[in-house]
Design an enzyme around this catalytic site. Structure first.
Site, mmCIF file in Angstrom:
data_model
loop_
_atom_site.group_PDB
_atom_site.id
_atom_site.type_symbol
_atom_site.label_atom_id
_atom_site.label_comp_id
_atom_site.label_asym_id
_atom_site.label_seq_id
_atom_site.Cartn_x
_atom_site.Cartn_y
_atom_site.Cartn_z
ATOM 1 N N HIS A 463 2.395 -7.978 -0.020
ATOM 2 C CA HIS A 463 3.143 -6.820 -0.715
ATOM 3 C C HIS A 463 4.111 -6.138 -1.342
ATOM 4 C CE1 HIS A 463 1.565 -5.046 3.834
ATOM 5 N NE2 HIS A 463 1.122 -4.835 2.865
HETATM 6 C C1 LIG Z 1 -4.945 -9.292 0.715
HETATM 7 C C2 LIG Z 1 -3.903 -7.332 0.645
HETATM 8 C C3 LIG Z 1 -3.812 -6.929 1.943
HETATM 9 C C4 LIG Z 1 -3.197 -6.023 1.766
HETATM 10 N N1 LIG Z 1 -3.644 -5.181 2.830
HETATM 11 C C5 LIG Z 1 -2.318 -3.458 2.451
HETATM 12 C C6 LIG Z 1 -2.797 -2.921 3.578
HETATM 13 O O1 LIG Z 1 -3.772 -2.417 4.484
HETATM 14 N N2 LIG Z 1 -2.079 -1.884 2.924
HETATM 15 C C7 LIG Z 1 -1.626 -1.481 2.157
HETATM 16 O O2 LIG Z 1 -0.675 -0.234 1.725
HETATM 17 N N3 LIG Z 1 -1.501 -1.804 1.009
HETATM 18 C C8 LIG Z 1 -2.061 -3.460 1.518
HETATM 19 N N4 LIG Z 1 -2.118 -4.584 0.222
HETATM 20 C C9 LIG Z 1 -0.957 -3.775 -0.947
HETATM 21 C C10 LIG Z 1 -1.747 -2.494 -1.521
HETATM 22 O O3 LIG Z 1 -3.165 -3.397 -1.876
HETATM 23 C C11 LIG Z 1 -1.080 -2.780 -2.756
HETATM 24 O O4 LIG Z 1 0.617 -2.599 -2.747
HETATM 25 C C12 LIG Z 1 -1.807 -2.437 -3.918
HETATM 26 O O5 LIG Z 1 -3.088 -2.443 -4.379
HETATM 27 C C13 LIG Z 1 -0.787 -3.045 -5.129
HETATM 28 O O6 LIG Z 1 -0.697 -2.114 -6.254
HETATM 29 P P1 LIG Z 1 -0.473 -2.141 -7.570
HETATM 30 O O7 LIG Z 1 -1.616 -0.522 -8.513
HETATM 31 O O8 LIG Z 1 0.928 -1.592 -8.345
HETATM 32 O O9 LIG Z 1 -1.361 -3.254 -8.606
HETATM 33 P P2 LIG Z 1 -2.615 -4.060 -7.948
HETATM 34 O O10 LIG Z 1 -3.678 -2.919 -7.106
HETATM 35 O O11 LIG Z 1 -2.619 -5.275 -8.011
HETATM 36 O O12 LIG Z 1 -3.412 -3.467 -9.327
HETATM 37 C C14 LIG Z 1 -2.999 -4.283 -10.686
HETATM 38 C C15 LIG Z 1 -4.123 -4.439 -11.504
HETATM 39 O O13 LIG Z 1 -3.868 -4.620 -13.290
HETATM 40 C C16 LIG Z 1 -4.907 -5.342 -13.203
HETATM 41 N N5 LIG Z 1 -3.786 -6.000 -14.324
HETATM 42 C C17 LIG Z 1 -2.937 -7.355 -14.398
HETATM 43 N N6 LIG Z 1 -2.199 -7.326 -15.031
HETATM 44 C C18 LIG Z 1 -3.517 -7.033 -16.765
HETATM 45 C C19 LIG Z 1 -4.065 -7.662 -17.781
HETATM 46 N N7 LIG Z 1 -2.660 -7.675 -18.488
HETATM 47 N N8 LIG Z 1 -4.588 -6.881 -18.719
HETATM 48 C C20 LIG Z 1 -5.299 -6.574 -18.445
HETATM 49 N N9 LIG Z 1 -5.337 -5.836 -16.512
HETATM 50 C C21 LIG Z 1 -4.299 -6.870 -16.413
HETATM 51 C C22 LIG Z 1 -4.884 -6.491 -12.672
HETATM 52 O O14 LIG Z 1 -6.045 -7.080 -12.403
HETATM 53 C C23 LIG Z 1 -5.514 -5.167 -11.014
HETATM 54 O O15 LIG Z 1 -6.811 -4.768 -11.082
HETATM 55 C C24 LIG Z 1 -2.337 -5.347 0.390
HETATM 56 C C25 LIG Z 1 -2.573 -6.530 -1.051
HETATM 57 C C26 LIG Z 1 -3.153 -7.291 -0.555
HETATM 58 C C27 LIG Z 1 -3.648 -8.513 -1.564
#
Ligand SMILES: Cc1cc2nc3c(=O)[nH]c(=O)nc-3n(C[C@H](O)[C@H](O)[C@H](O)COP(=O)(O)OP(=O)(O)OC[C@H]3O[C@@H](n4cnc5c(N)ncnc54)[C@H](O)[C@@H]3O)c2cc1C
Length: 524
Positions: A463
């Site tokens: 997280h």
């Molecule tokens: C294994 C695991 C289990 C988890 N379990 C839970 C759970 O049960 N419940 C819960 O609430 N949360 C859980 N989480 C956490 C939750 O999923 C994350 O907090 C949330 O998805 C984060 O969202 P985000 O949009 O910030 O980042 P992300 O969803 O990680 O999205 C970032 C995106 O940006 C893309 N990206 C990054 N840099 C670039 C670039 N330069 N060019 C193009 N694309 C790029 C990446 O490929 C990715 O697709 C878990 C996470 C993981 C990894």
């Protein structure tokens, strides 16, 4: 001619999918969403129990932390690299967060982000199966109690109940303390990621283009105004022009890394990598924190656990009825509790999995067993994300500084949690199933021994947050309306803007941040 859009969104994860759906909802907005990974095609995305099979695959950035000083080792750090991002490989737990989390954001300078402002947004985003009056029933993201939890998970919830008092019906929608079977983002036994909930239904909009397998290399500036991005994909390098602005949804590692590679970050650090400074922003990459997790495991006397999830019988059960062990999100039950250090809300989570969780989930279970993972819900330790290279294709240096806070508060919560996990394993009705303690093991008794075990085994709950902190103060990276300080037409809206992590599982809180951010951006 370079392609032109009104908005360019970087990253198609939890936040990016919400952002693209909301901004493209207005037909006159031309939106391009750029995602480094591809479409989420692996069957292990949809099958709830399959997520750890994605670790290290092409759908995972599979980062590693820097060697953690107090631990003496690096920690595996998976992140989704596909449409849906980390919501397509997470454990699917649906949790808003505690009212004090958001009131804490507001009190720390994130004006307009208190509980009373965010709760209606959570309600609007979810399609909850709960009958509770304060839950939403018409949103895009389905959530329901895990349909067929294992008997041990039910026994864990009962064992915790026997030690705690009355609790609300759900852990969502109000303050919470107690134990529950997890609420999950499932529909008919399948994972529903942010891609499924928000992006897939709007892919046919003519004003939305989704560029997959395309990495954003840098943000292009004209003076201090963001004008577009430079991208790379199989066809080579291209420039995309953003007339209204660029929105970063690259997550807690991707967004600060892209800012720094583009000239926004601590000036001395950027200069050291030969990067031209657009804006000296010392806060970029600071404040990295995550929930530390350690995993006491016990043998199961019943000889039943998710170790058998891939048996032919379970496979057939899942394929024919979408039920059984493969429909499990693994982290089947949650307990939010207080240690003696807790102030106004729970500071400890026990996360129950009816399986022996080994080696950060990278190794299959050896025996039938269960895990009572111990998590510090309000971690004090703070680290940072820094560049290892000016080239964005080189993974950043990720240092969450786990268990490093000076007062040893995180260690103290974890130590208390280990003892409580052991006590709950020996409490009826879970005690009927609890055999030998596998890890840390019966001989791990002294404070020193338990802290040594933590050093050897602690991981995160995946997280990461906080690396582009929002706030009112000049040191914050984004304003409470998510605009990057010091430049124009650039926003960040993802887990990185959270000033502090929510007490639990942040995925839907990230969706909430993106939804509100889209509203601010659309309103100009
Ligand atoms: C294994 C695991 C289990 C988890 N379990 C839970 C759970 O049960 N419940 C819960 O609430 N949360 C859980 N989480 C956490 C939750 O999923 C994350 O907090 C949330 O998805 C984060 O969202 P985000 O949009 O910030 O980042 P992300 O969803 O990680 O999205 C970032 C995106 O940006 C893309 N990206 C990054 N840099 C670039 C670039 N330069 N060019 C193009 N694309 C790029 C990446 O490929 C990715 O697709 C878990 C996470 C993981 C990894």
């Amino acid at each position: 001619m370079p392609e032109e859009a009104d908005f360019i969104i970087v990253g198609g994860g939890t936040a990016g999918c919400v952002m693209a759906a909301v901004l493209s909802g207005k037909a006159s907005n031309r939106v391009v969403l750029v995602e480094a990974g591809g479409a989420p095609r692996s069957p292990f995305v949809a099958i709830p129990a399959g997520f750890s099979k994605l670790f290290g695959s092409k759908c995972d950035w599979a980062f590693s932390t820097t060697p953690q000083t107090p631990l003496g080792r690096a920690v595996f750090t998976p992140r989704g690299r596909m449409l849906g991002g980390s919501s397509a490989l997470n454990a699917q737990i649906h949790q808003w967060g505690h009212p004090v989390d958001f009131d804490g954001w507001r009190n720390a300078g994130a004006d307009g982000w208190g509980w009373n402002e965010v709760a209606p947004v959570f309600r609007r985003l979810e399609r909850s199966a709960s009958a509770a009056a304060n839950r939403g029933s018409t949103g895009a993201l389905p959530s329901e109690r895990l349909a067929t939890p294992q008997p041990q998970s039910l026994a864990f919830v009962e064992a915790v109940h026997s030690l705690t008092g009355a609790q609300p019906e759900d852990y969502n929608g109000s303050a919470y303390e107690g134990a529950w079977i997890s609420e999950v983002n499932h529909s008919r036994g399948k994972r529903i990621s942010a891609y499924d909930a928000w992006l897939k239904p709007v892919l046919s909009r003519p004003n939305l283009r989704v560029a997959t397998n395309t990495v954003v290399l840098s943000i292009l500036f004209e003076g201090k105004v963001a004008r577009g991005v430079r991208v790379a994909n199989a066809s080579g390098h291209q420039t995309l022009i953003a007339k209204a602005g660029v929105i970063l949804c690259g997550g807690a590692f991707g967004s600060p890394q892209l800012l720094m590679c583009s000239g926004i970050g601590p000036a001395s650090h950027l200069s050291g990598h030969g990067i031209e400074i657009v804006h000296d922003a010392p806060g970029v990459g600071e404040n990295l924190h995550d929930h530390p997790m350690a995993c006491p495991t016990f043998e199961s006397r019943s000889g039943r656990s998710l170790k058998s999830a891939e048996s032919p019988a379970n496979l057939i059960h899942y394929l024919t009825q979408r039920k059984g062990m493969l429909a499990s999100n693994v982290a089947e039950a949650v307990a939010f509790l207080r240690t003696p250090r807790a102030e106004d809300a729970p500071d400890l989570e026990l996360l129950f999995a009816p399986v022996e969780w080994r080696e950060e989930g990278l190794q299959p279970p050896l025996v039938h067993g269960f895990t009572i993972a111990v998590i510090a819900l309000a971690p004090r330790s703070r680290g940072c994300v820094r560049l290892a290279s000016a080239d964005i294709l080189t993974p950043p240096r990720i240092d969450p500084a786990l268990l490093s806070d000076e007062a040893d508060a995180d260690r103290s919560v974890m130590g208390y949690g280990i003892d409580l996990a052991r006590r709950i394993a020996r409490t009826a009705p879970l005690s009927a199933d609890a055999g030998r303690e596998i890890s840390p093991g019966a001989d791990c008794v002294s404070v020193e021994a338990k802290q040594g075990w933590l050093n050897r085994t602690v991981q995160t709950v995946y997280h990461p947050a906080g690396t582009c902190r929002m706030g009112r103060d000049a040191a914050s990276v984004v304003t409470p309306r998510l605009a990057v300080r010091g430049v124009d037409r650039l926003w960040v809206a993802d887990a990185s803007v959270m000033p502090t992590l929510t007490r639990g599982h942040p995925n839907v809180a990230v969706a909430m941040v993106a939804d509100r951010g889209a509203g601010f951006i659309a309103a100009g």
